[in-house]
Write a protein that holds these residues in place. Sequence first.
Motif, PDB file in Angstrom:
ATOM      1  N   VAL A 208      55.004  13.242  45.981  1.00 13.81           N
ATOM      2  CA  VAL A 208      53.993  14.237  45.831  1.00 13.81           C
ATOM      3  C   VAL A 208      54.628  15.713  46.176  1.00 13.81           C
ATOM      4  O   VAL A 208      54.392  16.818  45.333  1.00 13.81           O
ATOM      5  N   LEU A 209      55.114  15.607  47.529  1.00 14.95           N
ATOM      6  CA  LEU A 209      55.463  16.740  48.084  1.00 14.95           C
ATOM      7  C   LEU A 209      56.834  17.491  47.391  1.00 14.95           C
ATOM      8  O   LEU A 209      56.869  18.591  47.227  1.00 14.95           O
ATOM      9  N   ALA A 210      57.765  16.537  46.979  1.00 16.87           N
ATOM     10  CA  ALA A 210      58.953  17.191  46.351  1.00 16.87           C
ATOM     11  C   ALA A 210      58.722  17.717  44.938  1.00 16.87           C
ATOM     12  O   ALA A 210      59.256  18.741  44.565  1.00 16.87           O
ATOM     13  N   LEU A 232      47.364   8.571  41.894  1.00 13.22           N
ATOM     14  CA  LEU A 232      48.038   7.858  42.551  1.00 13.22           C
ATOM     15  C   LEU A 232      47.584   6.587  42.945  1.00 13.22           C
ATOM     16  O   LEU A 232      46.263   6.485  43.511  1.00 13.22           O
ATOM     17  N   GLN A 233      48.120   5.320  42.681  1.00 10.52           N
ATOM     18  CA  GLN A 233      47.455   3.886  42.919  1.00 10.52           C
ATOM     19  C   GLN A 233      48.220   3.432  43.992  1.00 10.52           C
ATOM     20  O   GLN A 233      49.527   3.319  43.343  1.00 10.52           O
ATOM     21  N   ALA A 234      47.958   3.057  45.014  1.00  9.14           N
ATOM     22  CA  ALA A 234      48.848   2.120  45.931  1.00  9.14           C
ATOM     23  C   ALA A 234      47.960   1.336  46.985  1.00  9.14           C
ATOM     24  O   ALA A 234      46.812   1.754  47.396  1.00  9.14           O
ATOM     25  N   GLY A 235      48.757   0.321  47.592  1.00 11.17           N
ATOM     26  CA  GLY A 235      48.237  -0.204  48.599  1.00 11.17           C
ATOM     27  C   GLY A 235      47.057  -1.434  48.024  1.00 11.17           C
ATOM     28  O   GLY A 235      46.511  -1.366  47.182  1.00 11.17           O
ATOM     29  N   GLU A 236      46.822  -2.574  48.846  1.00 14.19           N
ATOM     30  CA  GLU A 236      45.580  -3.448  48.656  1.00 14.19           C
ATOM     31  C   GLU A 236      44.781  -3.398  49.793  1.00 14.19           C
ATOM     32  O   GLU A 236      43.486  -3.358  49.906  1.00 14.19           O
ATOM     33  N   VAL A 237      45.203  -3.508  51.096  1.00  8.71           N
ATOM     34  CA  VAL A 237      44.461  -3.597  52.358  1.00  8.71           C
ATOM     35  C   VAL A 237      44.844  -2.633  53.366  1.00  8.71           C
ATOM     36  O   VAL A 237      46.101  -2.126  53.256  1.00  8.71           O
ATOM     37  N   ARG A 238      43.901  -2.517  54.416  1.00 10.03           N
ATOM     38  CA  ARG A 238      44.377  -1.234  55.268  1.00 10.03           C
ATOM     39  C   ARG A 238      45.345  -1.916  56.402  1.00 10.03           C
ATOM     40  O   ARG A 238      46.186  -0.912  56.776  1.00 10.03           O
ATOM     41  N   GLY A 243      53.492  -2.595  49.069  1.00  8.59           N
ATOM     42  CA  GLY A 243      54.728  -2.830  48.292  1.00  8.59           C
ATOM     43  C   GLY A 243      54.827  -2.184  47.089  1.00  8.59           C
ATOM     44  O   GLY A 243      56.143  -2.039  46.527  1.00  8.59           O
ATOM     45  N   LYS A 244      53.801  -1.440  46.371  1.00  9.47           N
ATOM     46  CA  LYS A 244      53.847  -0.710  45.265  1.00  9.47           C
ATOM     47  C   LYS A 244      53.086   0.466  45.130  1.00  9.47           C
ATOM     48  O   LYS A 244      52.032   0.613  45.841  1.00  9.47           O
ATOM     49  N   ALA A 245      53.429   1.319  44.103  1.00 11.63           N
ATOM     50  CA  ALA A 245      52.674   2.590  44.080  1.00 11.63           C
ATOM     51  C   ALA A 245      52.939   2.866  42.901  1.00 11.63           C
ATOM     52  O   ALA A 245      54.125   2.889  42.147  1.00 11.63           O
ATOM     53  N   LYS A 246      52.011   3.764  42.154  1.00 16.17           N
ATOM     54  CA  LYS A 246      52.239   4.380  40.863  1.00 16.17           C
ATOM     55  C   LYS A 246      51.559   5.633  40.704  1.00 16.17           C
ATOM     56  O   LYS A 246      50.285   6.010  41.086  1.00 16.17           O
ATOM     57  N   LEU A 247      52.131   6.623  40.399  1.00 15.49           N
ATOM     58  CA  LEU A 247      51.723   8.049  40.112  1.00 15.49           C
ATOM     59  C   LEU A 247      51.777   8.386  38.495  1.00 15.49           C
ATOM     60  O   LEU A 247      52.739   7.893  37.785  1.00 15.49           O
ATOM     61  N   ALA A 268      65.992  13.516  39.590  1.00 17.14           N
ATOM     62  CA  ALA A 268      66.592  13.823  40.740  1.00 17.14           C
ATOM     63  C   ALA A 268      65.997  13.332  42.168  1.00 17.14           C
ATOM     64  O   ALA A 268      66.214  12.957  42.992  1.00 17.14           O
ATOM     65  N   ILE A 269      64.649  13.637  42.088  1.00 19.37           N
ATOM     66  CA  ILE A 269      63.625  13.285  43.042  1.00 19.37           C
ATOM     67  C   ILE A 269      63.858  11.737  43.138  1.00 19.37           C
ATOM     68  O   ILE A 269      63.605  11.323  44.221  1.00 19.37           O
ATOM     69  N   CYS A 270      63.286  11.231  42.040  1.00 17.83           N
ATOM     70  CA  CYS A 270      63.452   9.823  42.270  1.00 17.83           C
ATOM     71  C   CYS A 270      64.664   9.022  42.741  1.00 17.83           C
ATOM     72  O   CYS A 270      64.684   8.143  43.486  1.00 17.83           O
ATOM     73  N   ASP A 271      65.946   9.566  42.356  1.00 13.52           N
ATOM     74  CA  ASP A 271      67.138   9.054  42.730  1.00 13.52           C
ATOM     75  C   ASP A 271      67.122   9.446  44.349  1.00 13.52           C
ATOM     76  O   ASP A 271      67.695   8.645  45.013  1.00 13.52           O
ATOM     77  N   GLY A 272      66.624  10.604  44.747  1.00 18.36           N
ATOM     78  CA  GLY A 272      66.537  10.816  46.297  1.00 18.36           C
ATOM     79  C   GLY A 272      65.770   9.800  47.109  1.00 18.36           C
ATOM     80  O   GLY A 272      66.128   9.420  48.161  1.00 18.36           O
ATOM     81  N   ILE A 273      64.485   9.719  46.416  1.00 13.58           N
ATOM     82  CA  ILE A 273      63.489   8.652  47.166  1.00 13.58           C
ATOM     83  C   ILE A 273      64.151   7.251  47.315  1.00 13.58           C
ATOM     84  O   ILE A 273      64.063   6.615  48.551  1.00 13.58           O
TER      85      ILE A 273
END
Length: 379
Positions: A208-210, A232-238, A243-247, A268-273
């Motif tokens: 998001v920041l990149a 942005l969807q991510a996470g299951e419990v607090r 393990g997964k996220a989707k934007l 390029a951002i994805c490669d860097g991540i």
Amino acid sequence: MKIEELTETVTTIRRELHQIPEIGFDLPKTSAYVKKKLLEYGYEPCSVAQTGWIAVLEGKTTEAIAFRSDMDALEVVEETGMSFASQHAGRMHACGHDGHMALLLGFAKYLKSLPELKKTVVLIFQPAEEGPGGAKVIMESGILQKLNVNKIYGYHVYPDLPEGKIGLAAGPLMARNGEFNITLEGKSAHAGQPHLGNDAIVAAAHVVLAVQNILSRNLDPLEPAVVNIGTLQAGEVRNIVAGKAKLSGTIRSYDTATYLKIKERLAAICDGIKNITAVNCVLDITDFYPAVINDEKMIQLIMDSLDKETFQVIKPVMLAEDFSFYQEDMRGVFMFLGTGRSDKGWTYPLHSGRFNFDEKVLLKGIELYAHILKLENIL
């Protein structure tokens, strides 16, 4: 025929079509309605793009100029409360395509009242403007090329302009657009043992920041563009490392080079991540419509011939339109037809469940089309 005589015609057509909104290419009721009207007016419509129609009024020469309307609706719940509201639950003509069809059918009727034309006029009723792009299908069919169409005109009703005002822009009017999905695949772990996992949420935050830096640091500040992450969807419990996220997001620009630069930076951002977080990053980009670029000479001819009070020169908008596929192969003009009226509350934006307008404004559109017949030496 006087154009004001079409008031009842366009009003009835718009309201009847408004009640039967359909989606994409799946337009059986809408298609049957348009065909019936064209036959009633003396045309022999030709099927195109599954549920679309091409109607031809032959002139003294085979040189042809086209006028286009889109036909499809949106998956929007109607909230207008009008007596002619949608009868199809969860669907609505919230983008005014019912008005576009009524306008072009009214113009079709008007054309039949004229003496023989000097050039041929082609009327296009096109499905799937909202997606996946009926204009592209029509262009790939080759039918407009066979009909010798070398120019095309189209409208979009527009609540950000005063009722009846024509919005004109030379050059860029609407943006090229695409959509992207970024899937992040890390490794889950207990929050008390974060070192055993690879956090997809942290990786998503980096993305998001990149992405914000693309506009502020990677692009020419004088070239307008949009890169927006909308979900942005991510996470299951607090207490678990995600393990997964989707934007998901959208890209928009008037300039092709700028658009391609944005795609390059996203990759390029994805490669860097991957390198800095050990989270796998998968980028998927879908290109949709090219930019709507109006022919400057055609626009200038219209501006020079109209009273200045009747039109407004407008800034380009970051909306998208598949009318651009026609303009890739021929000279074309896409215009906005103002429908905004605050005293009626008709200022809701396109795609709103409360979008509405007065059908009389469609006569203004027909009047300009009739004027264009003279400019194009068709009469």
